[in-house]
Design a protein around this motif. Structure first.
Motif, mmCIF file in Angstrom:
data_model
loop_
_atom_site.group_PDB
_atom_site.id
_atom_site.type_symbol
_atom_site.label_atom_id
_atom_site.label_comp_id
_atom_site.label_asym_id
_atom_site.label_seq_id
_atom_site.Cartn_x
_atom_site.Cartn_y
_atom_site.Cartn_z
ATOM 1 N N SER A 283 4.501 -82.232 35.832
ATOM 2 C CA SER A 283 4.226 -83.342 34.926
ATOM 3 C C SER A 283 5.467 -83.681 34.119
ATOM 4 O O SER A 283 6.319 -82.818 33.861
ATOM 5 N N LEU A 284 5.565 -84.933 33.733
ATOM 6 C CA LEU A 284 6.689 -85.372 32.919
ATOM 7 C C LEU A 284 6.731 -84.630 31.595
ATOM 8 O O LEU A 284 7.805 -84.197 31.137
ATOM 9 N N SER A 285 5.580 -84.462 30.970
ATOM 10 C CA SER A 285 5.549 -83.803 29.660
ATOM 11 C C SER A 285 6.092 -82.394 29.727
ATOM 12 O O SER A 285 6.804 -81.936 28.826
ATOM 13 N N GLU A 286 5.775 -81.664 30.803
ATOM 14 C CA GLU A 286 6.309 -80.319 30.961
ATOM 15 C C GLU A 286 7.805 -80.356 31.258
ATOM 16 O O GLU A 286 8.574 -79.531 30.744
ATOM 17 N N ASN A 287 8.214 -81.305 32.080
ATOM 18 C CA ASN A 287 9.634 -81.394 32.410
ATOM 19 C C ASN A 287 10.488 -81.737 31.193
ATOM 20 O O ASN A 287 11.650 -81.326 31.112
ATOM 21 N N LEU A 288 9.935 -82.492 30.263
ATOM 22 C CA LEU A 288 10.705 -82.863 29.086
ATOM 23 C C LEU A 288 11.050 -81.664 28.210
ATOM 24 O O LEU A 288 11.935 -81.738 27.357
ATOM 25 N N LYS A 289 10.361 -80.542 28.422
ATOM 26 C CA LYS A 289 10.676 -79.307 27.694
ATOM 27 C C LYS A 289 11.813 -78.528 28.363
ATOM 28 O O LYS A 289 12.334 -77.571 27.783
ATOM 29 N N ASN A 290 12.176 -78.921 29.550
ATOM 30 C CA ASN A 290 13.187 -78.230 30.342
ATOM 31 C C ASN A 290 14.571 -78.696 29.903
ATOM 32 O O ASN A 290 14.857 -79.895 29.904
ATOM 33 N N PRO A 291 15.474 -77.785 29.525
ATOM 34 C CA PRO A 291 16.804 -78.205 29.085
ATOM 35 C C PRO A 291 17.614 -78.901 30.167
ATOM 36 O O PRO A 291 18.589 -79.598 29.869
ATOM 37 N N PHE A 292 17.220 -78.730 31.432
ATOM 38 C CA PHE A 292 17.918 -79.395 32.529
ATOM 39 C C PHE A 292 17.309 -80.750 32.872
ATOM 40 O O PHE A 292 17.769 -81.416 33.799
ATOM 41 N N SER A 293 16.267 -81.168 32.137
ATOM 42 C CA SER A 293 15.556 -82.392 32.520
ATOM 43 C C SER A 293 16.439 -83.634 32.445
ATOM 44 O O SER A 293 16.296 -84.551 33.251
ATOM 45 N N ARG A 294 17.360 -83.679 31.497
ATOM 46 C CA ARG A 294 18.222 -84.853 31.391
ATOM 47 C C ARG A 294 19.101 -84.987 32.620
ATOM 48 O O ARG A 294 19.277 -86.077 33.168
ATOM 49 N N ILE A 295 19.682 -83.868 33.056
ATOM 50 C CA ILE A 295 20.496 -83.899 34.270
ATOM 51 C C ILE A 295 19.628 -84.268 35.468
ATOM 52 O O ILE A 295 20.001 -85.105 36.301
ATOM 53 N N MET A 296 18.470 -83.653 35.561
ATOM 54 C CA MET A 296 17.582 -83.842 36.701
ATOM 55 C C MET A 296 17.135 -85.305 36.838
ATOM 56 O O MET A 296 17.255 -85.911 37.913
#
Length: 354
Positions: A283-296
């Protein structure tokens, strides 16, 4: 009067920092290509004049470069003697290409996104995508260099041993295919570790295949490794493989189900497919907690999604497809067993069996 910075002030400050970081990309690429980071690491703390002499560049230019690097925190500066240097962490991330912390290749990936922005803008307007072969050269170099440290740290020690029975097959002389091999780094790494096995890398991008062949020759494994130009949905006709790998490429496929189905058809009866993808959540909401999400998500917007959309079907999974969607693709392709075998950030590894 206000008691402190307003929300607008804080957001403007954030954006100023972002612009500074974006501007630093070109300087980091410059430092990498001119060997400035490596020269500084070898020389130890030095002045701009000393670094210029060591690296063979103009002092006035390198003086300004060093000031910008210090402002970004990429190098240290000692005001007492006017010398610049690299601490242990900076050396690990910016200099040591064989270490697990190296991230220099990421700057080339970012540079490719800037250079190809006009083409991507047109792809936004047309919806026709932008093929991998249409991208600038630093994307291919950056991709190989960006992913290599993570693979070097995990492929042989974590990922392959986690697959059911695969390591024993490799030691005994398995036949292995890597689909979407790019510059061939993962294939060469496996070939060096398993001298009895035979490897073939497939990629539709001709220049990458040529680069991989030269790299295999330089690494001394060309006798057991070959690289062929072939699309992911028609590679290896007439051959069966004990192991098929795909590293961070399935989400780039226009037809990932068709690609996975073809990979399944090229496996032996007890063969294994190892799928490595970005370690996204479902889910997007979970990915937004990932520090690599901006790169991803940024790379997915500028690279992965347009690449997929340029091909037939154009499913455009995106780099953040997540394990649920990837499992669905594998099952639609006919794999009956899908197992998550490793979760080494920032990579997700799935074992697919017939």
């Amino acid at each position: 009067m206000t008691d402190g910075p307003t929300k607008l002030d804080l957001f403007k400050g954030k954006i100023a920092g972002e612009i500074g970081a974006a501007m630093s990309v070109s300087l980091a690429v410059l430092g990498d290509r001119l060997g400035l980071y490596k020269a500084l690491a070898a020389a130890g703390p030095c002045t701009s004049a000393e670094l210029a002499e060591t690296a063979g560049v103009n002092e006035r230019n390198v003086r300004e470069w060093l000031a910008a690097q210090a402002a970004s925190g990429y190098v240290d500066y000692d005001d007492a003697d006017g010398r610049f240097g690299l601490n242990a962490e900076q050396r690990a991330v910016l200099v040591d290409e064989d270490g697990p912390a190296y991230m220099g290749g990421g700057f080339e990936l970012a540079a490719a996104m800037f250079l190809d922005e006009p083409k991507v803008a047109q792809a936004f307007r047309s919806g026709l995508g932008l093929g991998w072969h249409e991208r600038c050269g630093c994307l291919f170099r950056g991709t190989e260099r960006f992913f290599r440290p993570g693979r070097a740290a995990n492929l042989l020690e974590v990922w392959l041993p986690a697959l059911e029975g695969v390591e024993a097959k490799l030691k005994a002389g398995a036949r292995v295919a890597d689909v979407g091999c790019g510059h061939g780094g993962a294939v060469i790494m496996m070939a060096q570790a398993f001298p009895n096995a035979h490897f073939v890398g497939f990629d539709y991008h001709g220049p990458s295949v040529e680069h991989a062949r030269a790299a295999a020759e330089a690494a001394g494994v060309a006798g057991r490794v070959r690289f062929e130009q072939a699309a992911a949905k028609d590679f290896g006709e007439g051959g069966e493989f004990d192991l098929i790998t795909m590293f961070d490429a399935l989400h780039d496929m226009g037809d990932p189900v068709g690609t996975a189905h073809h990979m399944r058809s090229r496996l032996t009866a007890d063969g294994t497919c190892m799928l490595v993808e970005p370690n996204a959540a479902d889910s997007l909401s979970e990915n937004l907690k990932n520090p690599f999400s901006r790169i991803m998500y940024s790379a997915s917007t500028m690279i992965c999604t347009p690449v997929s959309m340029s091909q037939e079907v154009g499913l455009a999974l995106g780099a953040a497809a997540g394990p649920g969607r990837l499992t669905e693709v594998a099952r639609q392709a006919g794999f009956t067993r899908v197992r998550r075998v490793a979760d080494e950030s920032p990579s997700l590894v799935l074992e697919l069996k017939l």
